[in-house]
Scaffold this motif. Structure first.
Motif, PDB file in Angstrom:
ATOM      1  N   LEU A  62      51.870 -32.988 -13.905  1.00 13.52           N
ATOM      2  CA  LEU A  62      50.807 -32.063 -13.534  1.00 13.52           C
ATOM      3  C   LEU A  62      49.620 -32.794 -12.939  1.00 13.52           C
ATOM      4  N   ASP A  63      48.906 -32.114 -12.049  1.00 19.25           N
ATOM      5  CA  ASP A  63      47.766 -32.726 -11.368  1.00 19.25           C
ATOM      6  C   ASP A  63      46.558 -32.789 -12.298  1.00 19.25           C
ATOM      7  N   ASP A  64      45.465 -33.327 -11.781  1.00 17.98           N
ATOM      8  CA  ASP A  64      44.267 -33.530 -12.585  1.00 17.98           C
ATOM      9  C   ASP A  64      43.612 -32.219 -13.020  1.00 17.98           C
ATOM     10  N   GLY A  65      44.010 -31.119 -12.399  1.00 23.42           N
ATOM     11  CA  GLY A  65      43.453 -29.834 -12.797  1.00 23.42           C
ATOM     12  C   GLY A  65      43.997 -29.325 -14.115  1.00 23.42           C
ATOM     13  N   VAL A  66      45.015 -29.986 -14.655  1.00 21.77           N
ATOM     14  CA  VAL A  66      45.583 -29.607 -15.951  1.00 21.77           C
ATOM     15  C   VAL A  66      45.246 -30.708 -16.949  1.00 21.77           C
ATOM     16  N   GLU A  67      44.502 -30.350 -17.970  1.00 18.85           N
ATOM     17  CA  GLU A  67      44.063 -31.308 -18.979  1.00 18.85           C
ATOM     18  C   GLU A  67      44.860 -31.097 -20.263  1.00 18.85           C
ATOM     19  N   ILE A  68      45.508 -32.159 -20.732  1.00 16.89           N
ATOM     20  CA  ILE A  68      46.189 -32.107 -22.028  1.00 16.89           C
ATOM     21  C   ILE A  68      45.196 -32.654 -23.047  1.00 16.89           C
ATOM     22  N   PHE A  69      44.547 -31.749 -23.765  1.00 15.94           N
ATOM     23  CA  PHE A  69      43.389 -32.077 -24.587  1.00 15.94           C
ATOM     24  C   PHE A  69      43.805 -32.490 -25.995  1.00 15.94           C
ATOM     25  N   THR A  70      43.421 -33.705 -26.376  1.00 11.98           N
ATOM     26  CA  THR A  70      43.663 -34.199 -27.733  1.00 11.98           C
ATOM     27  C   THR A  70      42.312 -34.528 -28.356  1.00 11.98           C
ATOM     28  N   PRO A  71      41.900 -33.779 -29.381  1.00  9.34           N
ATOM     29  CA  PRO A  71      40.574 -33.986 -29.955  1.00  9.34           C
ATOM     30  C   PRO A  71      40.477 -35.319 -30.695  1.00  9.34           C
ATOM     31  N   ASP A  72      39.298 -35.921 -30.659  1.00 11.81           N
ATOM     32  CA  ASP A  72      39.070 -37.139 -31.448  1.00 11.81           C
ATOM     33  C   ASP A  72      38.750 -36.734 -32.890  1.00 11.81           C
ATOM     34  N   ALA A  73      38.470 -37.720 -33.734  1.00  6.17           N
ATOM     35  CA  ALA A  73      38.290 -37.453 -35.162  1.00  6.17           C
ATOM     36  C   ALA A  73      37.146 -36.474 -35.409  1.00  6.17           C
ATOM     37  N   ALA A  74      36.030 -36.647 -34.706  1.00  3.36           N
ATOM     38  CA  ALA A  74      34.877 -35.759 -34.917  1.00  3.36           C
ATOM     39  C   ALA A  74      35.207 -34.337 -34.475  1.00  3.36           C
ATOM     40  N   GLU A  75      35.906 -34.219 -33.350  1.00  5.70           N
ATOM     41  CA  GLU A  75      36.278 -32.884 -32.867  1.00  5.70           C
ATOM     42  C   GLU A  75      37.284 -32.227 -33.805  1.00  5.70           C
ATOM     43  N   ARG A  76      38.226 -33.029 -34.343  1.00  6.86           N
ATOM     44  CA  ARG A  76      39.188 -32.487 -35.305  1.00  6.86           C
ATOM     45  C   ARG A  76      38.472 -31.963 -36.542  1.00  6.86           C
ATOM     46  N   TYR A  80      38.822 -28.200 -37.922  1.00  8.68           N
ATOM     47  CA  TYR A  80      39.340 -27.861 -39.245  1.00  8.68           C
ATOM     48  C   TYR A  80      38.321 -27.071 -40.068  1.00  8.68           C
ATOM     49  N   ARG A  81      37.032 -27.408 -39.927  1.00 10.55           N
ATOM     50  CA  ARG A  81      36.022 -26.634 -40.660  1.00 10.55           C
ATOM     51  C   ARG A  81      36.013 -25.183 -40.177  1.00 10.55           C
ATOM     52  N   ARG A  82      36.127 -24.995 -38.861  1.00 13.41           N
ATOM     53  CA  ARG A  82      36.141 -23.634 -38.313  1.00 13.41           C
ATOM     54  C   ARG A  82      37.396 -22.889 -38.743  1.00 13.41           C
ATOM     55  N   ILE A  83      38.541 -23.574 -38.752  1.00  8.93           N
ATOM     56  CA  ILE A  83      39.795 -22.947 -39.193  1.00  8.93           C
ATOM     57  C   ILE A  83      39.686 -22.516 -40.647  1.00  8.93           C
ATOM     58  N   ALA A  84      39.095 -23.389 -41.488  1.00  8.46           N
ATOM     59  CA  ALA A  84      38.929 -23.051 -42.901  1.00  8.46           C
ATOM     60  C   ALA A  84      38.054 -21.818 -43.074  1.00  8.46           C
ATOM     61  N   GLU A  85      37.002 -21.700 -42.276  1.00  6.24           N
ATOM     62  CA  GLU A  85      36.126 -20.526 -42.344  1.00  6.24           C
ATOM     63  C   GLU A  85      36.902 -19.260 -41.982  1.00  6.24           C
ATOM     64  N   MET A  86      37.782 -19.372 -40.979  1.00  9.04           N
ATOM     65  CA  MET A  86      38.575 -18.213 -40.588  1.00  9.04           C
ATOM     66  C   MET A  86      39.548 -17.826 -41.696  1.00  9.04           C
ATOM     67  N   PHE A  87      40.192 -18.831 -42.313  1.00 12.00           N
ATOM     68  CA  PHE A  87      41.108 -18.553 -43.418  1.00 12.00           C
ATOM     69  C   PHE A  87      40.377 -17.840 -44.552  1.00 12.00           C
ATOM     70  N   GLU A  88      39.187 -18.313 -44.843  1.00  7.27           N
ATOM     71  CA  GLU A  88      38.424 -17.747 -45.953  1.00  7.27           C
ATOM     72  C   GLU A  88      38.065 -16.301 -45.712  1.00  7.27           C
ATOM     73  N   SER A  89      37.914 -15.927 -44.432  1.00  8.84           N
ATOM     74  CA  SER A  89      37.492 -14.564 -44.106  1.00  8.84           C
ATOM     75  C   SER A  89      38.632 -13.556 -44.140  1.00  8.84           C
ATOM     76  N   VAL A  90      39.884 -14.030 -44.251  1.00  4.22           N
ATOM     77  CA  VAL A  90      41.046 -13.136 -44.240  1.00  4.22           C
ATOM     78  C   VAL A  90      41.413 -12.762 -45.673  1.00  4.22           C
ATOM     79  N   ALA A  91      41.477 -11.490 -45.945  1.00  5.28           N
ATOM     80  CA  ALA A  91      41.829 -11.028 -47.286  1.00  5.28           C
ATOM     81  C   ALA A  91      43.315 -11.231 -47.550  1.00  5.28           C
TER      82      ALA A  91
END
Length: 343
Positions: A62-76, A80-91
């Motif tokens: 794929l050309d440069d217009g397609v980015e295969i994004f791999t988050p670094d430790a801080a982004e991960r 994960y904090r955002r995912i946990a918040e979403m899990f907590e909000s689901v009954a």
């Protein structure tokens, strides 16, 4: 244009390593092929693409217009904090057995009905940043006799929340697998679907009318959108996989030109420039009227006579000369011309 984040499960479902898609599959998933070809900026989820590399080899080209994004430790950690918040909000009552299961594995690449719960936990265990998600999952599962279907649904929820959190991180539109979000509004590239359907539909309708008049027979319907049909025909003619045809088409000048024309059209509409946008509509209207006179009529290309100095011979030969400055309408029509040439 806003970038587009595409769910890896969608790519796996399409199986673009194949040489062709059955005709009954093309209409259903044509918007994914359209998005892969036309979006200037596409983002893929790096870890799940890496896990399934054997099924996604075409992504390496794929050309440069397609980015295969791999988050670094801080982004991960933030994800994960955002995912946990979403899990907590689901009954608990919203996590039900018998929910739709994904047909492919995003986290392993094996041929399973869905990615296994153990693999989700193993993936989380790899990163210390995943602590909030692991804690929330254990709170949900501990002491409860969840059935396998419920656990798989939790895994599906985690992947859904992963993409929602990743969407916020990269600031993109999101194209989810239809079994994660069957009722989502599918993001489209600008006004491509409407332009393609109206333009090609008008040309085909006039052709069908003439054919009935002269031959007295109807023309079979062509339900497959023009862009998907063209990708499929390129793959078959060249002996390529569909994925390779997509990567090749992204770089063709007609596609690059189309994206530029669409950017100008969207820009005029967003700026409230009704007169400027209408110039483009008038140009498309005029082209549709002219092209309707002959199915697949090529776009007019300017030619000038050029004297070629050849050994012992001089010949005046008309050569096509590219027009370096094109109107937005012409930029859109270049790709439509190519697509109609396969009708």
């Amino acid at each position: 244009m806003t970038p587009l984040l595409i769910d890896t499960a969608t790519l796996l479902r399409l199986q673009l390593e194949r040489w062709e898609l059955p005709e009954d599959e093309l209409p259903r998933d044509s918007f994914v092929i359209e998005s892969l070809v036309l979006y200037d900026w596409v983002i893929l989820d790096g870890p799940s693409v890496a896990y399934n590399r054997q099924f996604l080899n075409w992504t390496a080209d794929l050309d440069d217009g397609v980015e295969i994004f791999t988050p670094d430790a801080a982004e991960r950690a933030r994800l994960y904090r955002r995912i946990a918040e979403m899990f907590e909000s689901v009954a608990d009552s919203e996590i039900r057995p018998g929910a739709e299961l994904l047909p492919v594995s995003e986290l392993g690449g094996d041929d399973m009905p869905s990615y296994p719960w153990t693999m989700v936990i193993a993936e989380l265990d790899r990163y210390p940043e995943s602590g909030p998600v692991l804690s929330e999952i254990k709170n949900r599962v501990h002491g409860r006799a969840y059935r396998v279907a419920q656990l798989t649904t939790l895994a599906t929820l985690m992947r859904l929340f992963h993409y929602l959190a990743l969407q916020q991180t990269v600031g993109a539109n999101l194209l989810l697998d239809r079994q994660k979000a069957p009722d989502q509004d599918v993001p489209r590239y600008g006004f491509t679907s409407s332009i393609m359907e109206n333009f090609t539909g008008e040309v085909r309708a006039r052709y069908a009318q003439r054919r009935r008049r002269w031959l007295g027979e109807s023309v079979p319907e062509l339900p497959v959108p023009a862009l998907s049909r063209y990708v499929s025909s390129v793959a078959q003619e060249r002996g390529w996989s569909l994925g390779r045809a997509v990567t090749w088409l992204r770089e063709q000048p007609e596609v690059v030109s189309y994206r530029a024309g669409m950017t100008e059209l969207v820009g005029r509409l967003q700026a409230g420039d009704a007169a400027g946008a209408d110039e483009i509509f008038v140009e498309l209207d005029g082209a549709a009227e002219r092209w309707s006179a002959r199915l697949g009529a090529p776009a007019a290309r300017r030619r000038v006579p050029v004297t070629l100095a050849l050994p012992l011979v001089e010949a005046m030969v008309p050569l096509p000369v590219p027009r370096l400055r094109r109107t937005p309408g012409e930029k859109l029509l270049l790709l439509i011309d190519v697509l109609l040439s396969t009708e």
